[in-house]
Enzyme design. Structure first.
Site, short mmCIF file in Angstrom:
data_model
loop_
_atom_site.label_atom_id
_atom_site.label_comp_id
_atom_site.label_asym_id
_atom_site.label_seq_id
_atom_site.Cartn_x
_atom_site.Cartn_y
_atom_site.Cartn_z
CG ASN A 12 56.31 -49.74 -20.37
OD1 ASN A 12 56.71 -49.42 -19.26
ND2 ASN A 12 57.13 -50.09 -21.34
CG HIS A 15 58.63 -44.46 -16.93
ND1 HIS A 15 60.00 -44.39 -16.79
CD2 HIS A 15 58.39 -44.64 -18.25
CE1 HIS A 15 60.57 -44.50 -17.99
NE2 HIS A 15 59.61 -44.65 -18.89
CG HIS A 48 62.91 -52.09 -21.47
ND1 HIS A 48 63.20 -51.03 -22.28
CD2 HIS A 48 63.93 -52.96 -21.62
CE1 HIS A 48 64.35 -51.24 -22.90
NE2 HIS A 48 64.82 -52.41 -22.50
NE ARG A 50 67.24 -48.87 -20.53
CZ ARG A 50 66.96 -48.28 -21.70
NH1 ARG A 50 65.71 -48.02 -22.03
NH2 ARG A 50 67.92 -47.94 -22.53
NE ARG A 54 68.25 -46.52 -17.94
CZ ARG A 54 68.50 -45.91 -19.10
NH1 ARG A 54 67.61 -45.08 -19.61
NH2 ARG A 54 69.62 -46.11 -19.74
CD GLU A 75 59.11 -52.48 -23.90
OE1 GLU A 75 60.04 -51.76 -23.49
OE2 GLU A 75 58.00 -52.05 -24.17
CB THR A 106 63.57 -47.84 -26.54
OG1 THR A 106 63.57 -48.49 -25.27
CG2 THR A 106 64.09 -48.79 -27.59
CD GLU A 156 55.65 -52.28 -29.26
OE1 GLU A 156 55.46 -53.40 -28.72
OE2 GLU A 156 55.78 -51.23 -28.62
CG HIS A 199 58.83 -44.95 -27.76
ND1 HIS A 199 59.12 -43.63 -27.62
CD2 HIS A 199 59.68 -45.60 -26.93
CE1 HIS A 199 60.12 -43.48 -26.77
NE2 HIS A 199 60.46 -44.67 -26.33
N1 PXP Z 1 56.98 -50.27 -26.71
C1 PXP Z 1 58.31 -50.44 -26.60
C2 PXP Z 1 58.96 -51.54 -27.36
C3 PXP Z 1 59.08 -49.61 -25.74
O1 PXP Z 1 60.41 -49.78 -25.64
C4 PXP Z 1 58.40 -48.62 -24.99
C5 PXP Z 1 59.18 -47.77 -24.03
O2 PXP Z 1 59.75 -48.57 -23.03
C6 PXP Z 1 57.02 -48.51 -25.12
C7 PXP Z 1 56.33 -49.33 -26.01
C8 PXP Z 1 56.23 -47.53 -24.33
O3 PXP Z 1 56.60 -46.23 -24.66
P1 PXP Z 1 56.07 -45.02 -23.79
O4 PXP Z 1 56.57 -45.25 -22.39
O5 PXP Z 1 56.66 -43.83 -24.44
O6 PXP Z 1 54.57 -45.06 -23.84
#
Ligand code: PXP
Length: 253
Positions: A12, A15, A48, A50, A54, A75, A106, A156, A199
């Site tokens: 992901n 960030h 993601h 959003r 953001r 996402e 999330t 998930e 997550h």
């Molecule tokens: N899976 C989903 C569905 C999420 O919403 C997120 C966070 O955006 C992640 C995985 C990844 O989580 P993390 O950034 O905490 O590793």
């Protein structure tokens, strides 16, 4: 090990966009990060989009779809706007997540059971154009059964509560959450669902959960981007030092 499926890693890159957006320019580019992640062994990229944009932007999603050569997992909230974007963009997969404007991330899973009337047609709209749909839910039997009843092929499991308890050293909660995850993934497989998780995962929790053979994909972001600062900062400081030294060497007498 024979018979145990490969555990895919979805990276992901949200960030990376968070850091970019802190200055409003183009650096660091999440698409470049996605390509590096794939080069390093990621099986897919997760982003993601959003409602408040953001971190990831519409342009990032279009560029990811055009430029990466591994599956893109979008996402998104199950809103009309996002369904339209997904149908237009055609990512490999869409993971439906709950979204609250005030949240930092999330925070919980989707309440599929409470929103099944709205979710059903939205899952169907995505599936109709060939997008693999997953629902981001807690390892709660009611949510898992609803996902199966709604025709979502994938869930998930939200690992946030387990990961937070681990990092807080709260053993009782961590053990209870782990048990819930173990039972949840078994139930999901019995119902024919493909199971992913994500997550809050870090090296240790990813290693632990990788031992559950029912899970075939982990989606990990925040920890990887944070950890990349530490592993790469020495190299970038050296490159900067060298650039400054080269410039200074040009100063004439
Ligand atoms: N899976 C989903 C569905 C999420 O919403 C997120 C966070 O955006 C992640 C995985 C990844 O989580 P993390 O950034 O905490 O590793």
């Amino acid at each position: 090990m024979p018979g145990v499926p490969h555990l895919r890693l979805g990276v992901n890159i949200d960030h990376v966009a968070t850091i970019r957006n802190a200055r409003g320019g183009r650096h660091p580019d999440p698409v470049r990060a996605a390509k590096l992640a794939i080069h390093a062994g990621a099986d897919g990229i997760t982003a993601h989009l959003r409602e408040d944009r953001r971190h990831i932007s519409d342009d990032d999603i279009a560029r990811l779809k055009a430029e990466i050569d591994k599956p893109l997992n979008l996402e998104m909230a199950a809103t009309t706007e996002m369904i339209d974007i997904a149908v237009r963009t055609r990512p490999h997969a869409a993971c439906l997540v709950p979204e609250r404007r005030a949240e930092r991330t999330t925070e919980g899973g989707l309440d599929a059971a409470a929103t099944r009337a709205e979710l059903g047609p939205r899952i169907a709209a995505l599936r109709a154009v060939g997008i693999r749909v997953s629902l981001f839910i807690a390892a709660d039997p009611k949510q898992i059964e609803t996902a199966a009843a709604l025709g979502a092929p994938v869930i998930e499991i939200h690992t946030g509560a387990w990961c937070h308890a681990l990092s807080d050293g709260d053993k009782a909660v961590a053990d209870a959450e782990w048990q819930r995850i173990r039972e949840g993934v078994k139930l999901a497989r019995q119902l024919g669902l493909e199971v992913h998780a994500g997550h809050g995962l870090d090296y240790a929790s990813a290693e632990t959960i990788a031992a559950l053979p029912e899970i075939v994909e982990l989606n990990i972001g925040h920890f990887l981007v944070g950890e990349a600062v530490f592993t790469s900062l020495p190299a970038t400081v050296k490159v900067m030092r060298a650039a400054m030294d080269r410039g200074r060497a040009r100063v004439g007498p």
